[in-house]
Write a protein that holds these residues in place. Sequence first.
Motif, mmCIF file in Angstrom:
data_model
loop_
_atom_site.group_PDB
_atom_site.id
_atom_site.type_symbol
_atom_site.label_atom_id
_atom_site.label_comp_id
_atom_site.label_asym_id
_atom_site.label_seq_id
_atom_site.Cartn_x
_atom_site.Cartn_y
_atom_site.Cartn_z
ATOM 1 N N UNK A 111 -8.610 6.457 7.755
ATOM 2 C CA UNK A 111 -7.780 5.641 7.285
ATOM 3 C C UNK A 111 -8.683 4.610 6.356
ATOM 4 N N UNK A 124 -2.870 -1.752 6.950
ATOM 5 C CA UNK A 124 -2.448 -1.852 5.284
ATOM 6 C C UNK A 124 -3.377 -1.532 4.408
ATOM 7 N N UNK A 125 -3.215 -0.676 3.580
ATOM 8 C CA UNK A 125 -4.342 -0.218 2.686
ATOM 9 C C UNK A 125 -3.566 -0.190 1.136
ATOM 10 N N UNK A 133 1.037 -1.170 -1.631
ATOM 11 C CA UNK A 133 0.349 -1.510 -0.455
ATOM 12 C C UNK A 133 1.014 -0.816 0.630
ATOM 13 N N UNK A 134 0.336 0.195 1.306
ATOM 14 C CA UNK A 134 1.058 1.059 2.024
ATOM 15 C C UNK A 134 0.722 0.629 3.520
ATOM 16 N N UNK A 135 1.663 0.629 4.435
ATOM 17 C CA UNK A 135 1.471 0.428 5.957
ATOM 18 C C UNK A 135 1.344 1.847 6.620
ATOM 19 N N UNK A 136 0.087 1.992 7.411
ATOM 20 C CA UNK A 136 0.084 3.356 7.948
ATOM 21 C C UNK A 136 -0.145 3.364 9.287
ATOM 22 N N UNK A 137 0.279 4.391 9.904
ATOM 23 C CA UNK A 137 -0.313 4.372 11.536
ATOM 24 C C UNK A 137 -0.878 5.583 11.921
ATOM 25 N N UNK A 138 -1.779 5.499 12.681
ATOM 26 C CA UNK A 138 -2.927 6.540 12.834
ATOM 27 C C UNK A 138 -2.454 7.072 14.229
ATOM 28 N N UNK A 139 -2.176 8.506 14.352
ATOM 29 C CA UNK A 139 -1.746 8.910 15.679
ATOM 30 C C UNK A 139 -3.162 9.703 16.317
#
Lengths: 321, 249
Positions: A111, A124-125, A133-139
């Motif tokens: 990320x 957020x990045x 602005x993207x909100x991302x979730x890392x699995x």
Amino acid sequence: MSILVVAEHDNNAVDPSTLKTLAAAQKIGGDIEVLVAGKGCSTVAENVAKADGVKKVMLADNEAYEHQLAENISELVADLGKNYSHILAPATTTGKNFMPRVAALLDVAQVSDIISVESDDTFKRPIYAGNAIATVQSEDNIKVITVRATAFDAVAAEGGSGDVESIDSVFNNDKSEFVGEQLAESERPDLTAAEIVISGGRGMQNGDNFHMLEDIADKLGAAVGASRAAVDAGFVPNDMQVGQTGKIVAPQLYVAVGISGAIQHLAGMKDSKVIVAINKDEEAPIFQVADYGLVADLFDVLPELKEKLKNTFEDSLPASI
Amino acid sequence: MKILVAVKRVIDYNVKVRVKPDQSDVDLANVKMALNPFCEIAVEEAVRLKEAGTADEVVVVSIGPKAVQEQLRTALALGADRAIQVETDDMPDSLSAAKILKGVVEKEGPDMVILGKQSIDSDNNQTGQMLGALTGMPQGTFASKVEVGDGFVNVTREIDGGLQTVKLNLPAIVTTDLRLNEPRYASLPNIMKAKRKPLETTSPDELGVEVKRTIKLLKVETPAERSAGVKVADVDELVDKLKNEAKVL
């Protein structure tokens, strides 16, 4: 959870971006350990150990790490990092260089350039040059993250009491070597760390005219930046460039002089606390983001500003001087 | 030597990005697409190395649906010799892209792989470095100068605070920064000629790569807009406001 933060430094002093990355690590929560890899950098390790919230500092002091070669650092970080839930580094040109290699070695995604921590796996990045602005979730089981330093307030540099532990793993590859570097030398503060930044654009007309900005910068303790247009026109070197493709800054005060305000420039400075625009074109887009706009010829304004700031400064001196 | 250049199809850099009303992503429907600017610089650098007699073949590769052939044709028109499309339904993440490119590298055996330092859509700045780790190749990222020697390449890199030069044994990875070169425009005859250059299609399956995605996109928002402030009449008023209202001086 345990977090490994890879410190940015020049073997002598810790870079402020490290303290800001530590702030991001604190937001994630968990034990925070720091890796200082370099050569002759034990002072850096001792200083980082004093930063707020640092539990332990690992010092990898070896020639192989002197110039932060990505091939060597990434092997070291991946080797140590497999025992952590998160690996963080500042999104500087150093962090951007080695961190994706770390992620690939651990077979996880990265990320990049986070600007906020929503939870231990959600961030957020900015994407599209900061236009979204993207909100991302890392699995992934290990989260490899680079941190946009300007988006976080530094943790206190003093007050902590982490231990320093030397580690002797040496990863030295035979495919890449450091040849040399040319670093811009300046008495002024670093662009990304300065409280005040004054930047010039194509409106400055030539490189010589930048001394007018430098005079004012020296009165204010400010750094001097430039727009891409000014860099492309050859007025100033490219390490002065503020923008999506240059430095991202977020000072207390940003003064844009003769800068029209292209999207690419705005992406690099729009998080500044107060923005001042000086431009003779009242239609310039820079005015749409400026807190204070002055529509005037910069060649009239700059000498006057220099004079007025001098008076202001002198007024504030005690009468006895 | 042979140079492999990886290129990506992205939104044209002149287009204003809009977020979809449901905040699921940005809206790319009916938007002009183009070759990522950093990839264009990568193609240009490879073509210049060929023109200088350093390289003898330039192969371009792109990953994505059929539409990416448009960008491959652009690269061919700029001077690349042949193209490879690795067909996927949508754009893979950086790690999968790097794994796919590793498959292409194993097949093609290039002496140098040139990529853009980042794409202007996801702004990740990862693929080149990941490919370096996966293939064991050394890397010269954010290049502003590339000088090829006998079995090595010297890459001058744009770093915070200045420039750094590294020497890399070939084969090596180079990622481009903006000032490496100024890409040419494709001439009409070259655009016509590009239509007849070979373009081969393959797939992640054929390259033995499993495409997966471990980062979920939860939401895309428009950033908080700054609103325009006030216009001041003169320098006195400006200095006064900065001192007494904004309190930043």
